[in-house]
Enzyme design. Structure first.
Site, PDB file in Angstrom:
ATOM      1  N   SER A 151       0.830  -1.196   0.000  1.00 21.12           N
ATOM      2  CA  SER A 151       0.000   0.000   0.000  1.00 21.12           C
ATOM      3  C   SER A 151       0.874   1.260   0.000  1.00 21.12           C
ATOM      4  CB  SER A 151      -0.976  -0.061   1.189  1.00 21.12           C
ATOM      5  OG  SER A 151      -2.026   0.856   1.016  1.00 21.12           O
ATOM      6  N   ASP A 228     -10.133  -5.640  -3.396  1.00 22.91           N
ATOM      7  CA  ASP A 228      -9.540  -4.600  -2.560  1.00 22.91           C
ATOM      8  C   ASP A 228     -10.425  -3.351  -2.636  1.00 22.91           C
ATOM      9  OD1 ASP A 228      -7.936  -2.428  -1.641  1.00 22.91           O
ATOM     10  OD2 ASP A 228      -6.101  -3.516  -2.160  1.00 22.91           O
ATOM     11  N   HIS A 261      -7.297  -6.118   0.776  1.00 24.44           N
ATOM     12  CA  HIS A 261      -6.113  -5.279   1.016  1.00 24.44           C
ATOM     13  C   HIS A 261      -5.326  -5.732   2.251  1.00 24.44           C
ATOM     14  CE1 HIS A 261      -4.030  -1.517   0.006  1.00 24.44           C
ATOM     15  NE2 HIS A 261      -4.024  -1.167   1.275  1.00 24.44           N
TER      16      HIS A 261
END
Length: 283
Positions: A151, A228, A261
């Site tokens: 991320s 995600d 995620h």
């Protein structure tokens, strides 16, 4: 530089997870980081290093406790380095007001705005930490290094790699923020850390940087879950894919059906990433 103090140690897959604390002159505060040392066959053996950069809200602990990366790091003989995600304990007004900015959200850049002058995570990762490791851990060969992350940390890994192709052998990322100048997380962070100068923003955007720094020899590996929730608004992997295609940079973007995620997603594909880097590091 002050010698880091060991604050915890736990055996895992015949190696050791060790946590250290040190004062960072770059950030102006005390910082912690983790090292996973694989088992060593001889005292003179030197290990290559693989830096992991974590995402928003994380510390140096999330990856070490949740990813399961140590199993393959142990068998491949690769040291894992997991630093924190921002300075801490500076008590800058507003530093903890939101989860996506300030503490736990350093974005791996060097802030230029006076209020956030201690947020120099780029220099901490690229300059201070490797020097600290070289000076204090003779079993590490920091000249053989690779970098990856998740991320915000995937953003950090990609941008740091592209700007320092001489320092890192390979890069990979899980669900990275690849075009922060065009997403809400990036725009918020860059406005506050870097000010209104959009040219300065581009220096920390992988999609912009790849057109400039494209002498990439090792394939860039990216895994992205298609479930995600941040995919369409924040992560924008196809922007990077398009930019890489234009300048013939080798990118393997794997869209993984059903994954989100989280660290469940990371743990599922972590072995591939460790092996990707082990191959580049041991050439």
């Amino acid at each position: 530089m002050e010698k880091p103090t060991e604050i915890s140690s736990a055996k895992m897959f015949d190696g050791y997870n060790k946590r250290y604390k040190h004062f960072s002159p770059t950030l102006g505060c005390s910082m912690t980081f983790h090292i996973y040392f694989p088992p060593s066959s001889s005292p003179s053996h030197k290990f290559p290093v693989l830096y992991w950069l974590s995402g928003l809200t994380c510390t140096d602990e999330n990856f070490i406790t949740k990813s399961g990366a140590q199993r393959v790091a142990s068998s491949e003989g690769v040291v894992l380095i997991a630093p924190d995600t921002s300075p801490r304990g500076l008590n800058v007004e507003g530093e903890s007001d939101s989860w996506d900015f300030g503490v736990g959200a350093g974005f791996y850049l060097n802030a230029t705005q006076e209020k956030w002058k201690n947020w120099q995570m780029y220099d901490y990762i690229v300059k201070e930490l490797p020097l600290l490791l070289t000076e204090n851990f003779p079993q590490l060969d920091t000249s053989r290094a690779s970098i990856f992350g998740h991320s915000m940390g995937g953003h950090g890994a990609l941008t740091i790699y592209l700007k320092n192709l001489d320092k890192y052998k390979s890069v990979s990322a899980f669900a990275p923020i690849v075009n922060p100048i065009n997403c809400p997380w990036g725009q918020k962070a860059f406005t506050n850390y870097l000010g209104e100068n959009k040219a300065a923003w581009q220096e920390y955007d992988a999609t912009c940087l790849v057109s400039k720094f494209n002498n990439v020899s090792a394939t860039i590996l990216i895994d992205q879950g298609d479930e995600d929730k941040f995919l369409k608004e924040q992560l924008l992997p196809h922007k990077l894919e398009e930019a890489c295609r234009k300048v013939n940079v080798p990118l393997l973007l794997r869209i993984q059906p059903g994954y989100d995620h989280s660290y469940y997603f990371i743990a599922t594909f972590i072995d591939d990433h460790i092996r990707h880097h082990a191959q580049a590091l041991n050439l």
